[in-house]
Design a protein around this motif. Structure first.
Motif, PDB file in Angstrom:
ATOM      1  N   LYS A  99      44.810  38.247  41.050  1.00 54.93           N
ATOM      2  CA  LYS A  99      46.060  38.681  41.659  1.00 54.93           C
ATOM      3  C   LYS A  99      46.564  39.907  40.894  1.00 54.93           C
ATOM      4  O   LYS A  99      46.539  39.931  39.652  1.00 54.93           O
ATOM      5  CB  LYS A  99      47.122  37.570  41.604  1.00 54.93           C
ATOM      6  N   VAL A 100      47.032  40.922  41.627  1.00 55.33           N
ATOM      7  CA  VAL A 100      47.471  42.171  41.012  1.00 55.33           C
ATOM      8  C   VAL A 100      48.908  42.478  41.429  1.00 55.33           C
ATOM      9  O   VAL A 100      49.266  42.330  42.607  1.00 55.33           O
ATOM     10  CB  VAL A 100      46.553  43.341  41.418  1.00 55.33           C
ATOM     11  N   PHE A 101      49.719  42.894  40.453  1.00 52.22           N
ATOM     12  CA  PHE A 101      51.114  43.254  40.705  1.00 52.22           C
ATOM     13  C   PHE A 101      51.421  44.582  40.012  1.00 52.22           C
ATOM     14  O   PHE A 101      50.776  44.943  39.025  1.00 52.22           O
ATOM     15  CB  PHE A 101      52.073  42.180  40.154  1.00 52.22           C
ATOM     16  N   HIS A 102      52.445  45.275  40.527  1.00 49.25           N
ATOM     17  CA  HIS A 102      52.945  46.480  39.880  1.00 49.25           C
ATOM     18  C   HIS A 102      54.427  46.269  39.604  1.00 49.25           C
ATOM     19  O   HIS A 102      55.180  45.822  40.480  1.00 49.25           O
ATOM     20  CB  HIS A 102      52.730  47.703  40.767  1.00 49.25           C
ATOM     21  N   ALA A 107      47.287  51.269  38.173  1.00 47.93           N
ATOM     22  CA  ALA A 107      45.833  51.180  38.041  1.00 47.93           C
ATOM     23  C   ALA A 107      45.246  50.528  39.292  1.00 47.93           C
ATOM     24  O   ALA A 107      45.630  49.416  39.661  1.00 47.93           O
ATOM     25  CB  ALA A 107      45.460  50.380  36.800  1.00 47.93           C
ATOM     26  N   ASP A 108      44.335  51.211  39.953  1.00 50.12           N
ATOM     27  CA  ASP A 108      43.697  50.685  41.146  1.00 50.12           C
ATOM     28  C   ASP A 108      42.414  49.972  40.737  1.00 50.12           C
ATOM     29  O   ASP A 108      41.424  50.604  40.377  1.00 50.12           O
ATOM     30  CB  ASP A 108      43.392  51.826  42.119  1.00 50.12           C
ATOM     31  N   VAL A 109      42.439  48.655  40.782  1.00 45.29           N
ATOM     32  CA  VAL A 109      41.287  47.868  40.348  1.00 45.29           C
ATOM     33  C   VAL A 109      40.627  47.135  41.508  1.00 45.29           C
ATOM     34  O   VAL A 109      39.790  46.263  41.301  1.00 45.29           O
ATOM     35  CB  VAL A 109      41.692  46.850  39.256  1.00 45.29           C
ATOM     36  N   ARG A 110      40.987  47.503  42.732  1.00 39.58           N
ATOM     37  CA  ARG A 110      40.404  46.823  43.883  1.00 39.58           C
ATOM     38  C   ARG A 110      38.886  46.940  43.895  1.00 39.58           C
ATOM     39  O   ARG A 110      38.175  45.977  44.192  1.00 39.58           O
ATOM     40  CB  ARG A 110      40.990  47.395  45.179  1.00 39.58           C
ATOM     41  N   GLY A 111      38.380  48.134  43.597  1.00 42.81           N
ATOM     42  CA  GLY A 111      36.942  48.339  43.599  1.00 42.81           C
ATOM     43  C   GLY A 111      36.234  47.477  42.584  1.00 42.81           C
ATOM     44  O   GLY A 111      35.186  46.889  42.871  1.00 42.81           O
ATOM     45  N   ILE A 112      36.809  47.381  41.381  1.00 40.91           N
ATOM     46  CA  ILE A 112      36.211  46.566  40.324  1.00 40.91           C
ATOM     47  C   ILE A 112      36.164  45.103  40.739  1.00 40.91           C
ATOM     48  O   ILE A 112      35.127  44.436  40.645  1.00 40.91           O
ATOM     49  CB  ILE A 112      37.010  46.712  39.015  1.00 40.91           C
ATOM     50  N   VAL A 113      37.298  44.597  41.212  1.00 45.01           N
ATOM     51  CA  VAL A 113      37.393  43.186  41.579  1.00 45.01           C
ATOM     52  C   VAL A 113      36.429  42.856  42.709  1.00 45.01           C
ATOM     53  O   VAL A 113      35.712  41.850  42.672  1.00 45.01           O
ATOM     54  CB  VAL A 113      38.840  42.833  41.967  1.00 45.01           C
ATOM     55  N   SER A 114      36.376  43.706  43.721  1.00 45.26           N
ATOM     56  CA  SER A 114      35.497  43.459  44.866  1.00 45.26           C
ATOM     57  C   SER A 114      34.030  43.551  44.464  1.00 45.26           C
ATOM     58  O   SER A 114      33.202  42.745  44.901  1.00 45.26           O
ATOM     59  CB  SER A 114      35.799  44.455  45.987  1.00 45.26           C
ATOM     60  N   LEU A 156      46.118  37.071  31.680  1.00 39.73           N
ATOM     61  CA  LEU A 156      47.041  38.064  32.215  1.00 39.73           C
ATOM     62  C   LEU A 156      46.857  39.373  31.465  1.00 39.73           C
ATOM     63  O   LEU A 156      47.129  39.452  30.271  1.00 39.73           O
ATOM     64  CB  LEU A 156      48.493  37.593  32.090  1.00 39.73           C
ATOM     65  N   TRP A 157      46.380  40.381  32.180  1.00 43.92           N
ATOM     66  CA  TRP A 157      46.089  41.676  31.578  1.00 43.92           C
ATOM     67  C   TRP A 157      47.042  42.727  32.130  1.00 43.92           C
ATOM     68  O   TRP A 157      47.552  42.596  33.248  1.00 43.92           O
ATOM     69  CB  TRP A 157      44.635  42.075  31.852  1.00 43.92           C
ATOM     70  N   ILE A 158      47.274  43.782  31.356  1.00 39.85           N
ATOM     71  CA  ILE A 158      48.281  44.771  31.707  1.00 39.85           C
ATOM     72  C   ILE A 158      47.766  46.165  31.387  1.00 39.85           C
ATOM     73  O   ILE A 158      47.014  46.370  30.427  1.00 39.85           O
ATOM     74  CB  ILE A 158      49.601  44.478  30.948  1.00 39.85           C
ATOM     75  N   ALA A 159      48.156  47.131  32.222  1.00 42.11           N
ATOM     76  CA  ALA A 159      47.771  48.533  32.008  1.00 42.11           C
ATOM     77  C   ALA A 159      48.940  49.420  32.388  1.00 42.11           C
ATOM     78  O   ALA A 159      49.716  49.098  33.294  1.00 42.11           O
ATOM     79  CB  ALA A 159      46.554  48.893  32.856  1.00 42.11           C
ATOM     80  N   PHE A 192      43.123  48.350  30.521  1.00 46.61           N
ATOM     81  CA  PHE A 192      43.902  47.117  30.422  1.00 46.61           C
ATOM     82  C   PHE A 192      43.816  46.520  29.024  1.00 46.61           C
ATOM     83  O   PHE A 192      42.810  46.659  28.329  1.00 46.61           O
ATOM     84  CB  PHE A 192      43.390  46.080  31.431  1.00 46.61           C
ATOM     85  N   GLY A 193      44.888  45.840  28.642  1.00 43.58           N
ATOM     86  CA  GLY A 193      44.921  45.047  27.425  1.00 43.58           C
ATOM     87  C   GLY A 193      45.334  43.637  27.784  1.00 43.58           C
ATOM     88  O   GLY A 193      45.974  43.405  28.824  1.00 43.58           O
TER      89      GLY A 193
END
Length: 279
Positions: A168-171, A152-159, A145-148, A138-139
């Motif tokens: 909040k994550v969007f694609h 990108a699956d960041v559920r594990g990191i956030v949890s 607000l970060w973007i990649a 991510f940058g």
């Protein structure tokens, strides 16, 4: 402060003992399963790249305290093995190094956007989240607000960080009027990233691989390459400057990695003393 390591010319490479220990375990121990490595073996290997015994011992202790290694005494000898956390880190690093590579030619045009808002007092959580996001490619588009590129699956990191309620994550895809190249230049430091690839390529093209210790050469090679790519978000190559230096650097890395794989494996077998780890 941890001691750095020296190359064959006595120059500080900037590599730290923890990075080298993890690289060593990733190269020669991870696939053996739950085994511990005698501390003397680790001291021997890191000594080949210029890391002193005291620095290795203190690093091993710190890594145990950080939950990256576990230790087991056998008589008067101490053995160190990977924790599940460290195994996950090394497998993730292995995917980055050997599977994904440094050049993204198969981007599907999608972006992952992650927004977060944390209490002002949560400085540690903010730092941890930003560090993990950077590692995940991510940058910062804006401060919160970060973007990649890609999905990108960041559920594990956030949890894992306990921040589910604050993220909040969007694609999405960029609209036609968005200048993707400019957005990339504003969100990532391309100049610094390119300079790291150029320096790596120049340095390793000047190394006489055949005349060196293959175990030490491969340890430095992989650790230095991982240091270069860990901050590379694998941006779509069609939106990067012409002649992006990641490709020749990656070719150099893979060439030397192939040359040293067999000899380093044989050298490791000769020096490693291991024992099964008890549950």
């Amino acid at each position: 402060m941890e001691d750095g390591t020296l190359d064959t010319n006595g120059t500080d490479t900037g590599l730290r003992p923890q990075s080298l220990v993890l690289t060593f375990f990733g190269n020669h121990v991870l696939e053996q399963g739950d085994v511990g490595v005698y501390s003397g073996s680790i001291i021997d290997v890191l000594g080949r790249v210029g890391t002193g015994e005291q620095a290795v011992r203190s690093t091993l202790t710190r890594m145990v305290n950080r939950g990256l290694l576990r230790r087991q005494r056998e008589g008067r000898r101490m053995f160190f093995g990977l924790t599940p956390t460290a195994q996950d880190v090394l497998r993730d690093g292995g995917r980055r190094i050997w599977d994904e590579g440094a050049v993204n030619e198969d981007w599907d045009g999608t972006w992952t956007l992650l927004g977060f808002s944390l209490p002002e007092s949560w400085q540690r959580q903010r730092h941890d989240l930003r560090s993990r996001l950077t590692w995940s490619g991510f940058g910062a588009l804006y401060s919160g607000l970060w973007i990649a590129p890609g999905h990108a699956d960041v559920r594990g990191i956030v949890s894992e960080l306990g921040l589910d309620a604050h993220v909040k994550v969007f694609h999405a895809r960029a609209d036609d009027f968005t200048d993707v190249g400019m957005m990339i230049r504003e969100s990532w430091d391309l100049e610094t990233l390119a300079a790291r690839y150029v320096a790596f390529d120049e340095r390793w093209n000047a190394v006489e691989v055949a005349s060196g210790d293959p175990l030490a050469t491969r340890l430095r090679l992989v650790a230095e390459w991982l240091r270069v790519i860990r901050d590379d978000p694998r941006l779509p190559v069609q939106h990067l400057p012409p002649e992006w230096p990641a490709r020749p650097a990656q070719e150099t890395f893979r060439r030397i990695a192939e040359q040293t794989a067999g000899p380093a494996r044989l050298a490791a077998r000769a020096v490693l003393e291991t024992t099964p780890l008890r549950m």
